[in-house]
Motif scaffolding. Sequence first.
Motif, PDB file in Angstrom:
ATOM      1  N   MET A 163       0.746  -1.191  -0.339  1.00 34.02           N
ATOM      2  CA  MET A 163      -0.206  -0.016  -0.377  1.00 34.02           C
ATOM      3  C   MET A 163       0.963   1.558  -0.459  1.00 34.02           C
ATOM      4  O   MET A 163       1.933   1.298   0.175  1.00 34.02           O
ATOM      5  N   LYS A 164       0.427   2.390  -0.720  1.00 30.41           N
ATOM      6  CA  LYS A 164       1.353   3.407  -0.627  1.00 30.41           C
ATOM      7  C   LYS A 164       0.524   4.795   0.207  1.00 30.41           C
ATOM      8  O   LYS A 164      -0.984   4.549   0.600  1.00 30.41           O
ATOM      9  N   GLN A 165       1.418   5.133   0.051  1.00 37.00           N
ATOM     10  CA  GLN A 165       1.182   6.580   1.268  1.00 37.00           C
ATOM     11  C   GLN A 165      -0.495   7.005   0.727  1.00 37.00           C
ATOM     12  O   GLN A 165      -1.638   7.606   1.393  1.00 37.00           O
ATOM     13  N   ASP A 166      -0.270   7.801  -0.395  1.00 39.27           N
ATOM     14  CA  ASP A 166      -1.370   8.391  -1.371  1.00 39.27           C
ATOM     15  C   ASP A 166      -2.537   7.067  -1.291  1.00 39.27           C
ATOM     16  O   ASP A 166      -3.906   7.982  -2.209  1.00 39.27           O
ATOM     17  N   GLN A 167      -2.443   6.066  -0.843  1.00 33.10           N
ATOM     18  CA  GLN A 167      -3.572   5.301  -0.823  1.00 33.10           C
ATOM     19  C   GLN A 167      -4.678   5.543  -0.217  1.00 33.10           C
ATOM     20  O   GLN A 167      -6.169   4.614   0.310  1.00 33.10           O
ATOM     21  N   VAL A 168      -3.909   5.793   1.351  1.00 28.16           N
ATOM     22  CA  VAL A 168      -4.733   5.694   2.292  1.00 28.16           C
ATOM     23  C   VAL A 168      -5.016   6.942   3.273  1.00 28.16           C
ATOM     24  O   VAL A 168      -4.007   8.274   2.852  1.00 28.16           O
ATOM     25  N   SER A 169      -5.888   8.118   4.408  1.00 32.70           N
ATOM     26  CA  SER A 169      -5.954   8.716   5.152  1.00 32.70           C
ATOM     27  C   SER A 169      -3.884   9.731   5.643  1.00 32.70           C
ATOM     28  O   SER A 169      -3.715   8.697   5.818  1.00 32.70           O
ATOM     29  N   ALA A 170      -4.162  10.304   5.764  1.00 30.85           N
ATOM     30  CA  ALA A 170      -2.843  10.875   6.434  1.00 30.85           C
ATOM     31  C   ALA A 170      -2.679  10.172   8.103  1.00 30.85           C
ATOM     32  O   ALA A 170      -1.973  10.659   8.234  1.00 30.85           O
TER      33      ALA A 170
END
Length: 62
Positions: free
Chosen positions: A1-8
């Motif tokens: 999973m990448k950072q831009d695929q989940v909420s901050a």
Amino acid sequence: MKQDQVSAETWKKAVDHGFFAIFNVAVGGSYPTKVCGCTSPAADSTSGVGVSVGWFSVKVSQ
């Protein structure tokens, strides 16, 4: 999973903390005996001492 695929907030909970790595460092066996003909482990080998790792890397494949 990448950072831009989940909420901050989810990303922060997942990666903003310490991690543990397990290093299997064995003493003994047939190396280096079969390579150099020397005694394995050496007479000055000591069990139960600390090891300091300055840096390691983890590669995540997808």
